[in-house]
Scaffold this active site. Structure first.
Site, mmCIF file in Angstrom:
data_model
loop_
_atom_site.group_PDB
_atom_site.id
_atom_site.type_symbol
_atom_site.label_atom_id
_atom_site.label_comp_id
_atom_site.label_asym_id
_atom_site.label_seq_id
_atom_site.Cartn_x
_atom_site.Cartn_y
_atom_site.Cartn_z
ATOM 1 N N ASP A 93 -8.430 1.648 -3.003
ATOM 2 C CA ASP A 93 -8.858 1.846 -1.620
ATOM 3 C C ASP A 93 -9.476 3.241 -1.512
ATOM 4 O O ASP A 93 -10.690 3.386 -1.486
ATOM 5 C CB ASP A 93 -7.664 1.670 -0.675
ATOM 6 C CG ASP A 93 -8.035 1.871 0.790
ATOM 7 O OD1 ASP A 93 -9.222 2.126 1.082
ATOM 8 O OD2 ASP A 93 -7.150 1.787 1.652
ATOM 9 N N GLU A 108 -1.444 -1.117 -4.073
ATOM 10 C CA GLU A 108 -2.674 -0.493 -3.575
ATOM 11 C C GLU A 108 -2.503 1.020 -3.500
ATOM 12 O O GLU A 108 -1.478 1.526 -3.049
ATOM 13 C CB GLU A 108 -3.006 -1.052 -2.189
ATOM 14 C CG GLU A 108 -4.298 -0.516 -1.605
ATOM 15 C CD GLU A 108 -4.702 -1.210 -0.315
ATOM 16 O OE1 GLU A 108 -5.584 -0.669 0.380
ATOM 17 O OE2 GLU A 108 -4.142 -2.280 0.002
ATOM 18 N N ASP A 131 0.865 -1.179 0.000
ATOM 19 C CA ASP A 131 0.000 0.000 0.000
ATOM 20 C C ASP A 131 0.905 1.234 0.000
ATOM 21 O O ASP A 131 1.670 1.454 0.945
ATOM 22 C CB ASP A 131 -0.888 -0.012 1.248
ATOM 23 C CG ASP A 131 -1.992 1.041 1.181
ATOM 24 O OD1 ASP A 131 -1.881 1.988 0.378
ATOM 25 O OD2 ASP A 131 -2.969 0.935 1.950
ATOM 26 N N GLN A 136 -10.369 -3.189 -2.453
ATOM 27 C CA GLN A 136 -10.393 -3.380 -1.006
ATOM 28 C C GLN A 136 -11.770 -2.968 -0.497
ATOM 29 O O GLN A 136 -12.147 -1.805 -0.571
ATOM 30 C CB GLN A 136 -9.347 -2.577 -0.222
ATOM 31 C CG GLN A 136 -9.497 -2.974 1.243
ATOM 32 C CD GLN A 136 -8.684 -2.208 2.255
ATOM 33 O OE1 GLN A 136 -8.894 -2.404 3.437
ATOM 34 N NE2 GLN A 136 -7.756 -1.386 1.845
#
Length: 427
Positions: free
Chosen positions: A304, A270, A235, A326
């Site tokens: 996300d 991410e 991420d 997500q």
């Protein structure tokens, strides 16, 4: 009347609420705290202990089933609800939600969620309330029907009983090297998150991040068991876009460059960039997906930020604006919507990752396991907290217990069917 009273109990989330904007703007860490003034409304300091509120449903047999309310670590960022205010949430739950709970058929999960979580005027209930109350209602239906929470989800959404588990994904927090070693030694399916949330961790032109990715791959080979081959998931909190710019072509070039450094691994990236709005995020992420696919890259894009609610997830999935969503459970709201979100992703050929936040609790994590397994998500987050051991134990053990119960139930049903056939033949 199956719910005869409602209890509230204040609690702790398993980590902290953090002011993401202040951290992005260069707040300095001093030990575990961040130095400086908060910039996101609701934060009295940049890092504050996560709070939660448990809602207990007292059933007619005096059993009490619980659900936990909380918000995510980076509350108030990327279109999310503001930081959790336990007094405000407690008052609203007592005034609005509790009276509704006393009048529903708690054996019907989806129906009771619809009735209890109805908007107040034009205003939707806080998502934390939806999340915690729906967990309690799922547990109530499971208790009243003498089933697991996963079986309730399967029945109400017309799904077959699952026979296999869901890959588990762990996040490292700031104690990256030690926690990554733990993940590798425990054979975690997907790792390590890495918490690339500052310029210092990303580095000039992303070089620090690329070096870290290579280190994780090397470390996996060094201390992992023979044949161990996890998915690498990082991420980056929008830092590719912040450091390199918001041109999709340049972002895709960088992602491919990172993937080329670890050619033997599937790479998940991410939140590569934040384009400022949900619509802009969809348009530009769709371009990124198209570029990566056309190049045949092993890298997968994970969304996300700007993809919070069920409707957001539907828009991203239908636009093919990500490889993997997500489904951040406290941001989605009702846990019934988490189940719907997984199914929407599957219908559109997009991966479904049942995530959440380190600020959650053991109860919310366990409920998420049942929804993940019932819907057969592509992966699920080990939560709560930022420690590997506790989160992996809570989620992994709950999944193993659930699968053992489902196998037992399946075996019992097969025995009953065999006996019925045998009796029919004899008669």
């Amino acid at each position: 009347m199956q719910i005869k009273d409602v209890l509230l109990a204040s609690g702790n989330g398993a980590f902290f609420y953090d002011d993401q904007e202040a951290i992005r703007s260069g707040a300095i860490q001093d030990g575990f705290v961040y130095v400086g003034r908060p910039t996101t409304p609701g934060f009295k300091s940049i890092r504050i202990p996560a709070s939660s509120l448990s809602v207990g449903l007292v059933l007619t047999d005096d059993t009490v089933v619980w659900g936990d309310m909380m918000n995510v670590q980076y509350s108030g960022a990327g279109g999310r609800d503001p930081v959790f205010d336990i007094n405000e949430i407690s008052s609203l739950t007592s005034r609005i939600v509790a009276p509704r709970l006393l009048g529903v058929d708690a054996s019907r999960f989806r129906g009771s969620c619809t009735n209890v979580l109805e908007s107040v005027g034009q205003q939707r209930l806080p998502l934390a309330v939806e999340y915690g109350v729906s967990q309690g209602l799922l547990r109530a239906a499971a208790h009243l029907q003498r089933k697991t929470m996963a079986e309730i989800i399967c029945t109400e959404f017309g799904l077959p009983l699952p026979t296999r588990g869901v890959p588990i994904y762990c996040q490292s927090g700031d104690a990256r090297e030690i926690n990554i070693d733990k993940m590798i030694l425990k054979g975690v399916d997907v790792l390590p998150h890495g918490l690339i949330n500052s310029r210092q961790k990303f580095g000039a032109d992303g070089q620090t991040f690329m070096d870290f990715v290579k280190w994780v791959a090397t470390r996996t080979r060094e201390i992992g068991r023979q044949g161990y081959h996890p998915v690498l998931h990082f991420d980056v909190y929008g830092w590719i876009g912040q450091e390199i710019g918001l041109d999709p072509q340049r972002i895709a070039d960088f992602i491919c460059k990172v993937a080329d450094t670890v050619p033997d691994f599937t790479l998940n990236i991410e939140s590569p960039a934040d384009f400022g709005s949900t619509q802009a995020q969809i348009e530009n992420y769709a371009k990124l997906v198209s570029i990566l696919d056309n190049r045949g890259s092993s890298a997968r894009l994970v969304v996300d930020e700007r993809c919070n609610t069920l409707e957001d997830i539907r828009l991203f999935a239908e636009a093919k604006a990500t490889h993997l969503v997500q489904i951040k459970t406290p941001d989605v709201g009702s846990i019934a919507d988490t189940a719907r979100a997984v199914l929407i992703c599957k219908e559109n050929g997009v991966g479904a990752y049942v995530g959440g936040s380190c600020t959650e609790t053991d109860l919310s994590a366990q409920a998420s396991v049942h929804v993940s397994v019932a819907t057969q998500a592509d992966m699920m987050l080990a939560k709560p907290g930022m420690g590997v051991d506790e989160a992996f134990s809570i989620v992994g053990n709950e999944q193993n217990r659930l699968l053992a119960m489902l196998n037992h139930r399946r075996s019992q049903n097969e025995n009953v069917e065999e006996k019925t056939l045998s009796d029919a033949k004899l008669s």
